[in-house]
Motif scaffolding. Structure first.
Motif, PDB file in Angstrom:
ATOM      1  N   ALA A  13       3.022 -34.905  18.201  1.00 29.50           N
ATOM      2  CA  ALA A  13       4.351 -34.903  18.792  1.00 29.50           C
ATOM      3  C   ALA A  13       4.662 -33.512  19.303  1.00 29.50           C
ATOM      4  O   ALA A  13       4.170 -32.524  18.784  1.00 29.50           O
ATOM      5  CB  ALA A  13       5.384 -35.318  17.749  1.00 29.50           C
ATOM      6  N   SER A  14       5.506 -33.438  20.349  1.00 29.86           N
ATOM      7  CA  SER A  14       5.863 -32.158  20.943  1.00 29.86           C
ATOM      8  C   SER A  14       7.215 -31.695  20.419  1.00 29.86           C
ATOM      9  O   SER A  14       7.980 -32.472  19.865  1.00 29.86           O
ATOM     10  CB  SER A  14       5.928 -32.300  22.471  1.00 29.86           C
ATOM     11  OG  SER A  14       4.691 -32.777  22.955  1.00 29.86           O
ATOM     12  N   LEU A  15       7.510 -30.433  20.626  1.00 32.74           N
ATOM     13  CA  LEU A  15       8.761 -29.861  20.155  1.00 32.74           C
ATOM     14  C   LEU A  15       9.941 -30.484  20.879  1.00 32.74           C
ATOM     15  O   LEU A  15       9.961 -30.576  22.093  1.00 32.74           O
ATOM     16  CB  LEU A  15       8.763 -28.349  20.407  1.00 32.74           C
ATOM     17  CG  LEU A  15       9.995 -27.582  19.904  1.00 32.74           C
ATOM     18  CD1 LEU A  15      10.089 -27.686  18.388  1.00 32.74           C
ATOM     19  CD2 LEU A  15       9.905 -26.128  20.349  1.00 32.74           C
ATOM     20  N   ALA A  16      10.949 -30.937  20.124  1.00 38.31           N
ATOM     21  CA  ALA A  16      12.098 -31.610  20.716  1.00 38.31           C
ATOM     22  C   ALA A  16      13.232 -30.625  20.952  1.00 38.31           C
ATOM     23  O   ALA A  16      13.410 -29.668  20.219  1.00 38.31           O
ATOM     24  CB  ALA A  16      12.568 -32.730  19.780  1.00 38.31           C
ATOM     25  N   ALA A  17      14.030 -30.950  21.974  1.00 41.78           N
ATOM     26  CA  ALA A  17      15.286 -30.238  22.251  1.00 41.78           C
ATOM     27  C   ALA A  17      15.085 -28.737  22.425  1.00 41.78           C
ATOM     28  O   ALA A  17      15.827 -27.928  21.908  1.00 41.78           O
ATOM     29  CB  ALA A  17      16.305 -30.499  21.153  1.00 41.78           C
ATOM     30  N   ALA A  18      14.012 -28.348  23.137  1.00 39.06           N
ATOM     31  CA  ALA A  18      13.776 -26.922  23.408  1.00 39.06           C
ATOM     32  C   ALA A  18      13.547 -26.769  24.897  1.00 39.06           C
ATOM     33  O   ALA A  18      12.455 -26.976  25.375  1.00 39.06           O
ATOM     34  CB  ALA A  18      12.578 -26.418  22.618  1.00 39.06           C
ATOM     35  N   PRO A  19      14.570 -26.463  25.706  1.00 40.96           N
ATOM     36  CA  PRO A  19      14.462 -26.447  27.162  1.00 40.96           C
ATOM     37  C   PRO A  19      13.357 -25.571  27.691  1.00 40.96           C
ATOM     38  O   PRO A  19      12.871 -25.787  28.786  1.00 40.96           O
ATOM     39  CB  PRO A  19      15.839 -25.938  27.607  1.00 40.96           C
ATOM     40  CG  PRO A  19      16.753 -26.268  26.457  1.00 40.96           C
ATOM     41  CD  PRO A  19      15.902 -26.118  25.230  1.00 40.96           C
ATOM     42  N   ARG A  47       8.248 -33.248  15.749  1.00 43.56           N
ATOM     43  CA  ARG A  47       7.416 -34.030  16.663  1.00 43.56           C
ATOM     44  C   ARG A  47       6.749 -35.124  15.840  1.00 43.56           C
ATOM     45  O   ARG A  47       5.654 -34.940  15.318  1.00 43.56           O
ATOM     46  CB  ARG A  47       6.365 -33.163  17.340  1.00 43.56           C
ATOM     47  CG  ARG A  47       6.956 -32.007  18.136  1.00 43.56           C
ATOM     48  CD  ARG A  47       5.859 -31.194  18.775  1.00 43.56           C
ATOM     49  NE  ARG A  47       6.387 -30.067  19.542  1.00 43.56           N
ATOM     50  CZ  ARG A  47       5.637 -29.272  20.295  1.00 43.56           C
ATOM     51  NH1 ARG A  47       4.338 -29.479  20.366  1.00 43.56           N
ATOM     52  NH2 ARG A  47       6.196 -28.285  20.950  1.00 43.56           N
ATOM     53  N   ALA A  48       7.398 -36.249  15.713  1.00 41.55           N
ATOM     54  CA  ALA A  48       6.935 -37.286  14.799  1.00 41.55           C
ATOM     55  C   ALA A  48       6.198 -38.391  15.537  1.00 41.55           C
ATOM     56  O   ALA A  48       6.509 -38.723  16.681  1.00 41.55           O
ATOM     57  CB  ALA A  48       8.109 -37.889  14.040  1.00 41.55           C
ATOM     58  N   VAL A  49       5.236 -38.977  14.837  1.00 47.65           N
ATOM     59  CA  VAL A  49       4.545 -40.160  15.345  1.00 47.65           C
ATOM     60  C   VAL A  49       4.970 -41.402  14.569  1.00 47.65           C
ATOM     61  O   VAL A  49       4.664 -42.524  14.958  1.00 47.65           O
ATOM     62  CB  VAL A  49       3.014 -39.987  15.280  1.00 47.65           C
ATOM     63  CG1 VAL A  49       2.570 -38.899  16.242  1.00 47.65           C
ATOM     64  CG2 VAL A  49       2.555 -39.689  13.871  1.00 47.65           C
TER      65      VAL A  49
END
Length: 659
Positions: A13-19, A47-49
């Protein structure tokens, strides 16, 4: 609480909420948990699966197998064992159940009901956490349970083997190898009364109701229905199910969520999420994973040749410079751009979807994003576009005569007009050479039909043919047509003729011929001579020919045959008959035996048959000039004899005169 095992292959998973970073899948929640303990507030950088919603906490599984937790911590439900690497998670009210990469169950959190006391050496395929108890599906197919058993929820039915398990609040479910469902535990509202004949692919347990997902995507619910939690939406098709406290949810194939049941905490209010990859339900709230990038369409179906508009959607705003998202279509007749750029700071961008016109049957195209450098980033929800192609038809005359001047009118029809000219070609099924088709027939833009014309050649055999309508080489419609024989009659100036004479024969055709027709004439009787071949000129339907006969001794009927077109092989000849009449002959000539000089006598000519029309002329002569006879005598029509007068000269003595 319901959970299902992920494949052993994990996703990053990728980093969330980081513009400042590329978009990644994010964890979203819906509803308001009670009590509010931040269990609906996952870490912004998760970053969850896979995620699991618990009563007082939430857990998420990262691609590397590490576990993230949030929410209440006083029961150690967020104290992840050091070094834990898992492949599947399930959350109870105050405890977490994990299946580690070695295939063993690991539990952490509250142990108030011994729900965290894992029996030693349990190798498992799946774990499921109930409110205050734990279940595992062991590698040998048996089920083990521990923790709260106040309602018999961990009293596993004797001999049970299973392929999937689910834990509700106080009741448990399992799918047997034969597909049937076992349910045990609290049954005050019939939540363990499995519908007869149910064969699902997945099951889920809520507070006092149960859900099942069939292989065809339909959902079944049973148990308490006080809040409508068992009122499955009509026509629902799902890929995942989850059950909470008096509410139910399902994930549709298009990545949207269906919700029904109680809404006291907003858990079933209208949800706008799209691109959802996984769902998990708890008491009064639920959570899901939204794909890093996915696409949606403004239409679910279009006519072939029309277009739609797609939208690429990111889980996070695009970073500086924008985000490039690739696109694919699995149907070569449905076109999307290779990529679309979501501008900096935006989360969406539109793109055109165009389709080729076609009449070869409806199809469904899968359009999806291609994004990221890892499998986790690339997980997406495809969009489906049904392309309805116009139906084509072809009609023509019911029948036509071979080789005739009749033109076939071919009408090509479409079920709807199009915005372009549509060109079709024609062919013949199995046989070839029967028709002279136009090069093509075009249905003009905005119209629903087009016409063309064809002619028919002479054929080797009459009967039904099939005309094929083709578009882009594919047969899209057919129509039958009967090819009739070019019939004819053989006649003569008169039905009979005196043998030795001549007459004229005629071949009359049933239809004018498109091209000059070669006709063979045959007569096996040597007393009649006819030309071997004649030609009917193009556009004509009659040809005449001479008939010459020889004299015959007795009346007879002569047959003649004409061959052309489909009767050229002799199977369907045209036959005509001519009656040959024998010429009458002299049967006898009689005179008195003697006559005096300068006297007259009467002679009689007799024929072997009645004289023909107009009479029969018999030539007379005498070998002695002393007995004079007329040059001829005529036997009247229909008579057999006629008389004549002979005159003798004066003679000096008696004489004998032969005839």
């Amino acid at each position: 609480m319901p959970s299902s095992r992920l494949p052993l292959l994990l996703f990053l998973a990728s980093l969330a909420a980081a513009p400042s970073l590329a978009s990644a899948q994010v964890v979203m929640t819906w509803g308001y948990p009670s009590p509010p303990l931040d269990q609906d507030r996952p870490p912004s950088n998760l970053r969850a699966v896979q995620v699991a919603a618990g009563g007082t906490h939430g857990v998420g599984l990262r691609e590397d197998g590490s576990v993230a937790t949030w929410g209440q911590t006083i029961y150690s439900q967020s104290n992840v064992p050091s070094g834990l690497r898992a492949v599947q998670l399930s959350a109870g009210d105050k405890h977490t159940l994990a299946l580690d990469t070695d295939g063993y169950a690991v539990v952490f959190g509250s142990n108030e009901f011994s729900q965290s006391d894992v029996p030693a050496g349990i190798a498992a395929l799946q774990v499921a956490a109930g409110l205050n108890y734990s279940l595992v599906l062991r590698t040998n197919g048996t089920v083990s349970g521990w923790g709260d058993n106040s309602q018999g929820q961990t009293s596993i039915p004797f001999g049970l083997t299973a392929t999937q398990i689910a834990a509700g609040f106080y009741h448990s479910l399992a799918i047997r190898p034969n597909g049937s469902v076992a349910a045990w535990g609290w049954n005050a509202d019939g939540q363990c009364n499995v519908p007869a004949g149910l064969i699902p692919s997945k099951v889920a347990g809520g507070y006092r109701h149960s859900l099942a997902l069939r292989a065809d995507g339909s959902v079944v619910a049973w148990g308490r229905n006080s809040e409508g939690q068992c009122n499955v939406p009509v026509g629902l098709v799902a890929t995942q199910i989850a059950a909470g406290d008096d509410y139910s949810m399902a994930l549709r194939p298009d990545g949207t969520v269906a919700l029904w049941g109680t809404n006291v905490r907003g858990q079933t209010s209208a949800c706008h999420y799209t691109g959802v990859l996984q769902i998990s339900a708890a008491r009064h709230y639920w959570m899901c994973i939204v794909a890093a990038a996915h696409c949606t369409l403004d239409q679910s179906e279009v006519f072939a040749g029309d277009s739609a508009t797609g939208t690429v959607r990111l889980a996070n705003r695009a970073p500086a410079g924008g985000t490039v998202v690739g696109l694919t279509s699995d149907d070569p007749r449905v076109h999307v751009p290779a990529s679309v750029t979501v501008p900096q700071g935006e989360m969406t961008a539109t793109f055109p979807v165009t389709t080729d016109f076609g009449v070869t049957g409806d199809s469904t195209a899968t359009i999806q994003t291609v994004y990221g450098t890892t499998q986790g980033e690339g997980r997406t929800v495809p969009a489906k576009l049904k392309v309805k192609r116009a139906t084509a038809s072809v009609t023509t005359n019911a029948s036509v005569v071979e080789g005739s001047t009749t033109k076939l009118t071919l009408t090509v029809g479409l079920t709807r007009p199009t915005d372009r000219n549509v060109t079709f070609t024609l062919s013949e099924l199995i046989t070839n050479g029967t028709f002279n088709f136009p090069a093509s027939i075009t249905v003009p833009a905005g119209a629903t039909s087009g016409k063309g014309y064809a002619t028919v050649n002479l054929v080797s055999f009459p009967g039904q043919r099939v005309i094929e309508l083709r578009h882009e080489g594919n047969v899209v419609a057919t129509t039958p047509i009967a090819i009739k024989q070019l019939r004819g009659t053989l006649t003569f100036d008169a039905p009979s003729i005196l043998s030795g004479g001549s007459t004229t024969g005629y071949l009359f055709l049933g239809s004018p011929v498109r091209e000059a027709l070669h006709v063979l004439i045959d007569c096996s009787d040597t007393n009649v001579v006819v030309p071997r071949e004649v030609y009917v000129m193009a556009g004509a339907r009659i040809v005449q020919f001479p008939v010459v006969t020889s004299a015959v001794a007795a009346d007879q009927t002569v047959s003649m045959r004409a061959f052309y077109g489909s009767n050229a092989t002799g199977e369907y000849p045209v036959i005509g008959s001519l009656r040959l009449l024998a010429v009458p002959s002299i049967k006898s000539l009689t005179l008195p035996a003697s006559v005096y000089g300068n006297g007259k006598i009467t002679g009689t000519v007799r024929l072997n048959k009645a004289a023909q029309a107009g009479g029969t002329i018999v030539q007379l002569s005498s070998s002695d000039p002393s007995l004079r006879v007329p040059a001829s005598v005529t036997v009247p029509q229909g008579q057999y004899s006629a008389t004549f007068v002979a005159t003798a000269s004066d003679v000096a003595s008696a004489a004998w005169t032969p005839w």
